[in-house]
Design an enzyme around this catalytic site. Structure first.
Site, PDB file in Angstrom:
ATOM      1  N   TYR A 102       0.831  -1.212   0.000  1.00 23.32           N
ATOM      2  CA  TYR A 102       0.000   0.000   0.000  1.00 23.32           C
ATOM      3  C   TYR A 102       0.864   1.260   0.000  1.00 23.32           C
ATOM      4  O   TYR A 102       0.627   2.198  -0.770  1.00 23.32           O
ATOM      5  CB  TYR A 102      -0.898  -0.042   1.224  1.00 23.32           C
ATOM      6  N   LYS A 151       1.021   4.014  -2.989  1.00 22.13           N
ATOM      7  CA  LYS A 151       0.655   5.403  -2.733  1.00 22.13           C
ATOM      8  C   LYS A 151       1.813   6.356  -3.051  1.00 22.13           C
ATOM      9  O   LYS A 151       1.593   7.481  -3.494  1.00 22.13           O
ATOM     10  CB  LYS A 151       0.205   5.564  -1.276  1.00 22.13           C
TER      11      LYS A 151
END
Length: 321
Positions: free
Chosen positions: A176, A180
């Site tokens: 993640y 991002k």
């Protein structure tokens, strides 16, 4: 919604808009006058599992129409190149053109880096990073063609969704955090490439209470410290704290805001600067040796106060978008 509004006559796509942040953003853009294509794959699991369903997107589109706005639903996987193309085409075919793209769709498959499987890595990178690229690619091509046909700039706005997890790290989210961080790089590159066409691209790091963060924010009061429902206190982590910034960035008023990273939550917006040099060392010889670097860097880090960004990692990783 008959009254003139900042986004009147504009068309927006919001991905992952069937719930949570995406829903709040779609509703806000419609309130400001935009026609909205509500995209969602409708899977019940926040890890991207379960059967796809048009129901979440249809419900949000119906909510917008009931309030006097214009909206259609789109069931599609933005991480699929062809389906992302179809999403942009749906906006153009339904409303004549696309003006605003809000990329919000995402999933979570958390695991420590030493335990993470290849599929857990690939699936999160696919939905977040490839999904942002796919929709951006087709929207950018649309705006470039329009600008060439018009002989000048058009109104184009991209608002991407990153997370503070990339800023400070998040121990159980290497996939993640990497995705991002990649989204920020994609955004700044896109901002430079499309500026001459009148298009801006910005990225937000939101904190909000959604199904993506239900466990993370479980201990945070939903109605302010000591507050309870009915006492007039607003949830500091409500998605509705984030959506006004998205509405602003989508508007003509934000024409000079480009390539920016903004953190937003609970009545606060912070503008994050690009990395700056904290210290610089030059060799006294032609090139560094191990001994020289040891003599320079070891005392520097020994005397330097703890990195505030890194020290705040546990807190900032709550900002899963």
């Amino acid at each position: 919604m008959a009254q003139a509004t900042p986004l009147e006559g504009l068309t927006a796509i919001v991905t992952g808009a069937g719930r949570g942040l995406g829903r709040a953003e779609a509703v806000e853009l419609a309130r400001l006058g935009a026609a909205v294509v509500v995209n969602d794959l409708g899977q019940p699991g926040r890890d991207g599992t379960g059967d796809a369903s048009a129901a979440p997107a249809e419900e949000v589109a119906a909510e917008i129409r009931a309030a006097g706005g214009r909206a259609v639903a789109h069931l599609g996987d933005v991480a699929d190149f062809a389906q992302a193309r179809a999403l942009v085409q749906r906006a153009v075919e339904t409303y004549g053109q696309l003006d605003i793209l809000v990329n919000n769709a995402g999933i979570l498959r958390d695991r420590m880096v030493f335990s993470m499987s290849e599929d857990e890595w690939d699936s999160v990178i696919r939905v977040h990073l490839k999904g942002h690229f796919n929709t951006t690619h087709f929207a950018a091509a649309h705006w470039r063609a329009r600008a060439k046909a018009a002989g000048g700039p058009v109104h184009g706005r991209i608002v991407n969704t990153s997370s503070e997890a990339f800023l400070a790290g998040s121990a159980g989210q290497p996939n993640y955090a990497a995705a991002k961080g990649g989204i920020v790089g994609l955004t700044t590159s896109t901002a430079l490439a499309l500026a001459k066409y009148g298009v801006t691209a910005n990225v937000i790091c939101p904190r909000a209470r959604t199904r993506m963060t239900e466990d993370v924010f479980a201990g945070v009061p939903a109605h302010g410290e000591g507050g309870a429902p009915g006492e007039g206190k607003v949830d500091p982590l409500a998605p509705e704290h984030v959506s006004p910034l998205v509405g602003y960035l989508a508007s003509p008023a934000a024409a000079q805001v480009n390539g920016q990273l903004l953190v937003v939550h609970g009545g606060m917006v912070a503008i994050v600067e690009r990395p700056r040099i904290a210290a610089k060392f030059d060799t006294v010889k032609e090139s560094f040796s191990y001994e020289e670097l040891d003599g320079l860097l070891t005392p520097y880090y020994a005397e330097r106060p703890p990195d505030e960004t890194f020290a705040a990692a546990e807190v900032l990783s709550l900002g899963r978008g």
